[in-house]
Design a protein around this motif. Structure first.
Motif, PDB file in Angstrom:
ATOM      1  N   PRO A  83      33.645  36.583  27.552  1.00 52.52           N
ATOM      2  CA  PRO A  83      33.865  37.116  28.896  1.00 52.52           C
ATOM      3  C   PRO A  83      34.418  38.535  28.828  1.00 52.52           C
ATOM      4  O   PRO A  83      35.155  38.877  27.896  1.00 52.52           O
ATOM      5  N   PRO A  84      34.083  39.371  29.808  1.00 50.64           N
ATOM      6  CA  PRO A  84      34.565  40.747  29.803  1.00 50.64           C
ATOM      7  C   PRO A  84      36.075  40.858  29.994  1.00 50.64           C
ATOM      8  O   PRO A  84      36.670  41.878  29.662  1.00 50.64           O
ATOM      9  N   VAL A  85      36.699  39.798  30.490  1.00 54.16           N
ATOM     10  CA  VAL A  85      38.140  39.757  30.733  1.00 54.16           C
ATOM     11  C   VAL A  85      38.648  38.404  30.238  1.00 54.16           C
ATOM     12  O   VAL A  85      38.005  37.379  30.456  1.00 54.16           O
ATOM     13  N   SER A  86      39.812  38.404  29.579  1.00 57.71           N
ATOM     14  CA  SER A  86      40.404  37.131  29.146  1.00 57.71           C
ATOM     15  C   SER A  86      40.840  36.319  30.359  1.00 57.71           C
ATOM     16  O   SER A  86      41.188  36.888  31.393  1.00 57.71           O
ATOM     17  N   PRO A  87      40.831  34.986  30.228  1.00 54.70           N
ATOM     18  CA  PRO A  87      41.301  34.161  31.346  1.00 54.70           C
ATOM     19  C   PRO A  87      42.766  34.440  31.651  1.00 54.70           C
ATOM     20  O   PRO A  87      43.530  34.880  30.793  1.00 54.70           O
ATOM     21  N   SER A  88      43.154  34.148  32.876  1.00 52.84           N
ATOM     22  CA  SER A  88      44.544  34.310  33.294  1.00 52.84           C
ATOM     23  C   SER A  88      45.416  33.278  32.597  1.00 52.84           C
ATOM     24  O   SER A  88      44.940  32.232  32.147  1.00 52.84           O
ATOM     25  N   ILE A  89      46.693  33.554  32.538  1.00 55.83           N
ATOM     26  CA  ILE A  89      47.644  32.616  31.937  1.00 55.83           C
ATOM     27  C   ILE A  89      47.732  31.379  32.829  1.00 55.83           C
ATOM     28  O   ILE A  89      47.682  31.470  34.050  1.00 55.83           O
ATOM     29  N   GLY A  90      47.845  30.194  32.204  1.00 57.79           N
ATOM     30  CA  GLY A  90      48.000  28.971  32.978  1.00 57.79           C
ATOM     31  C   GLY A  90      46.861  27.993  32.809  1.00 57.79           C
ATOM     32  O   GLY A  90      46.524  27.281  33.739  1.00 57.79           O
ATOM     33  N   LYS A 110      32.853  39.050  37.373  1.00 54.59           N
ATOM     34  CA  LYS A 110      32.591  37.717  37.944  1.00 54.59           C
ATOM     35  C   LYS A 110      31.133  37.345  37.756  1.00 54.59           C
ATOM     36  O   LYS A 110      30.799  36.243  37.333  1.00 54.59           O
ATOM     37  N   GLU A 111      30.233  38.293  38.033  1.00 53.84           N
ATOM     38  CA  GLU A 111      28.795  38.030  37.882  1.00 53.84           C
ATOM     39  C   GLU A 111      28.429  37.751  36.429  1.00 53.84           C
ATOM     40  O   GLU A 111      27.581  36.900  36.154  1.00 53.84           O
TER      41      GLU A 111
END
Length: 118
Positions: free
Chosen positions: A8-15, A60-61
């Motif tokens: 993914p272009p961005v790491s997942p959020s914490i949690g 997102k896309e």
């Protein structure tokens, strides 16, 4: 068939949520005795829910496009952030939402795959 790797272009959020899915056969007998046995050699499967809380629409896309392309049944490789091993997963459950300011979010549930394809 060569499996794709989700990057993914961005790491997942914490949690992240990490809940095992355990498959066992259980038989209850009339006198209170219970007999259990695992269903298969891989009867414990990891199920993780990842969230991307603030995504640009292009990011997102990219993530959603990857999930759609795999159709909920095609396995892919992914390494959970801060974990050493790349594992095989499928994802048949995700949702997206549009946030204010032109941002979006995704929540996706990954199930560990024991599919023989590599």
């Amino acid at each position: 068939m060569v499996l794709e790797t989700l990057t993914p272009p961005v790491s997942p959020s914490i949690g992240m949520t990490d809940k095992p899915e355990i498959k066992i056969a259980r038989t209850d007998f009339g006198d209170g005795y219970t007999q259990t046995t695992p269903l298969g050699i891989n009867h414990i499967r990891r199920v993780v829910t990842l969230r991307w809380n603030v995504l640009a629409l292009d990011d997102k896309e990219a993530i959603e496009g990857f999930l759609v392309r795999h159709g909920g049944y095609k396995p892919f490789f992914y390494r959970i952030p801060r974990e050493p091993a790349v594992l095989k997963w499928t994802c048949d459950d995700w949702n997206t939402s549009r946030n204010t300011g032109g941002f979006a979010s995704i929540e996706a549930t990954f199930r560990q795959s024991f599919d023989l394809r590599t």
